[in-house]
Design an enzyme around this catalytic site. Structure first.
Site, PDB file in Angstrom:
ATOM      1  N   ASP A  21       1.289  -1.992   9.963  1.00 24.83           N
ATOM      2  CA  ASP A  21       0.238  -2.811  10.552  1.00 24.83           C
ATOM      3  C   ASP A  21       0.239  -4.145   9.810  1.00 24.83           C
ATOM      4  O   ASP A  21       0.803  -4.265   8.712  1.00 24.83           O
ATOM      5  CB  ASP A  21      -1.103  -2.086  10.387  1.00 24.83           C
ATOM      6  CG  ASP A  21      -2.281  -2.917  10.830  1.00 24.83           C
ATOM      7  OD1 ASP A  21      -2.252  -3.449  11.953  1.00 24.83           O
ATOM      8  OD2 ASP A  21      -3.232  -3.040  10.030  1.00 24.83           O
ATOM      9  N   ILE A  22      -0.401  -5.152  10.372  1.00 19.91           N
ATOM     10  CA  ILE A  22      -0.378  -6.478   9.743  1.00 19.91           C
ATOM     11  C   ILE A  22      -1.739  -6.847   9.154  1.00 19.91           C
ATOM     12  O   ILE A  22      -1.907  -6.952   7.950  1.00 19.91           O
ATOM     13  CB  ILE A  22       0.088  -7.547  10.756  1.00 19.91           C
ATOM     14  CG1 ILE A  22       1.546  -7.282  11.161  1.00 19.91           C
ATOM     15  CG2 ILE A  22      -0.058  -8.956  10.146  1.00 19.91           C
ATOM     16  CD1 ILE A  22       2.058  -8.177  12.268  1.00 19.91           C
ATOM     17  N   ASP A  23      -2.731  -7.051  10.012  1.00 25.63           N
ATOM     18  CA  ASP A  23      -4.036  -7.543   9.562  1.00 25.63           C
ATOM     19  C   ASP A  23      -4.798  -6.458   8.816  1.00 25.63           C
ATOM     20  O   ASP A  23      -5.020  -5.364   9.330  1.00 25.63           O
ATOM     21  CB  ASP A  23      -4.843  -8.040  10.762  1.00 25.63           C
ATOM     22  CG  ASP A  23      -4.180  -9.226  11.434  1.00 25.63           C
ATOM     23  OD1 ASP A  23      -4.305 -10.338  10.902  1.00 25.63           O
ATOM     24  OD2 ASP A  23      -3.505  -9.020  12.453  1.00 25.63           O
ATOM     25  N   ASP A  61      -4.959   0.061   8.411  1.00 24.79           N
ATOM     26  CA  ASP A  61      -6.253  -0.081   7.743  1.00 24.79           C
ATOM     27  C   ASP A  61      -7.458   0.168   8.627  1.00 24.79           C
ATOM     28  O   ASP A  61      -8.589   0.107   8.138  1.00 24.79           O
ATOM     29  CB  ASP A  61      -6.368  -1.494   7.164  1.00 24.79           C
ATOM     30  CG  ASP A  61      -6.757  -2.522   8.220  1.00 24.79           C
ATOM     31  OD1 ASP A  61      -7.804  -3.183   8.063  1.00 24.79           O
ATOM     32  OD2 ASP A  61      -6.029  -2.644   9.218  1.00 24.79           O
TER      33      ASP A  61
END
Length: 264
Positions: free
Chosen positions: A21-23, A199
């Site tokens: 995942d990124i954000d 997250d």
């Protein structure tokens, strides 16, 4: 849900496939999705990890593939965007894109009219509608109610996902777990053991898929129960863990290149 996930372990040697995942995982959240930036150190780390895993690295994100490319430019890594509604299966390869249905566009107009002037950002991502309330947390409940009411007016096949600082409306087939499974069926991921870092609520489906495949599921900054079997406290810890397990040559490589560019 795993009520007591463990601290994240050092991985043994093995054939791993890494999904990120990124954000909130690689980058700290911002009030607006465009208000983040990627450091050269992170780009170098990702390049090193991709090389060391023989290409078995992919982003699994709610951002569109185009948005990911702008953020990580010039990198164009394998990516599942919009929770798997978009795919790029090879670095720099063609993108299977997703269009915005007319009914979703009309709902976006209505929600934006009511909320956008109150520090709420309504993000149109083709068939996915995201309402970001990080800059106005007191409006999260109102935004969630509006999106849930909108769901009743759409054709069957949509769902609402409430996150830490916003809410999203998306097709049922938009699922990070399905995106991970698609990558795991093709080279260079096939036959490897998956590792997934995320997250937020939208990552839980990916954790479940990773667990079912005998992989390593890791949630960053967990809030309450999670399907992830391991946790990391924050983004800095996640980057450090990736560095230690997959990219511990990245920094030294960068320093060596810098020294060579300066000369003796």
């Amino acid at each position: 849900m795993n009520l007591q996930p463990e601290l994240t372990p050092r991985l043994p040697e093995g054939r791993w496939a890494l999904f990120l995942d990124i954000d909130g995982t690689l980058l700290e959240h911002a009030a607006h999705p465009d208000a983040v930036s990627v450091s050269e150190e992170l780009r170098l780390l990702l390049q090193t990890i991709e090389r060391r895993l023989d290409g078995a690295l992919a982003f699994i994100t709610g951002r569109s593939v185009a948005a990911v490319d702008r953020l990580f430019d010039p990198l164009k890594l394998r990516t599942a965007g919009l929770y798997g509604l978009e795919h790029r299966l090879a670095p720099g390869g063609p993108v299977e894109a997703a269009d915005e249905p007319a009914d979703m566009a009309a709902l976006a107009d209505e929600i934006e009219l009511e909320l956008a002037s109150q520090a709420v950002y309504v993000e149109r991502k083709g068939p996915v509608l995201a309402v970001h309330t990080r800059a106005a947390p007191h409006l999260l409940a109102r935004a969630t109610k509006l999106v849930e009411q909108a769901l009743e007016r759409l054709p069957k096949g949509y769902r609402v996902i409430a996150g830490n600082a916003g809410v999203e409306l998306m097709p049922l087939e938009a699922a990070k777990g399905a995106a991970i499974r698609r990558f795991m069926d093709i080279p260079p991921f096939a036959g490897r053991r998956p590792v997934f870092l995320g997250d937020d609520t939208s990552d839980e489906n990916g954790f479940e898929t990773t667990n079912a495949a005998g992989g390593i599921s890791i949630r960053i900054k967990p809030r309450g129960p999670t399907a992830a079997r391991h946790v990391i406290a924050d983004v800095t810890g996640a980057i450090g863990w990736l560095q230690a397990n997959f990219g511990n040559l990245a920094i030294e490589t960068g320093r060596g290149e810098a020294r060579r560019s300066r000369g003796p």
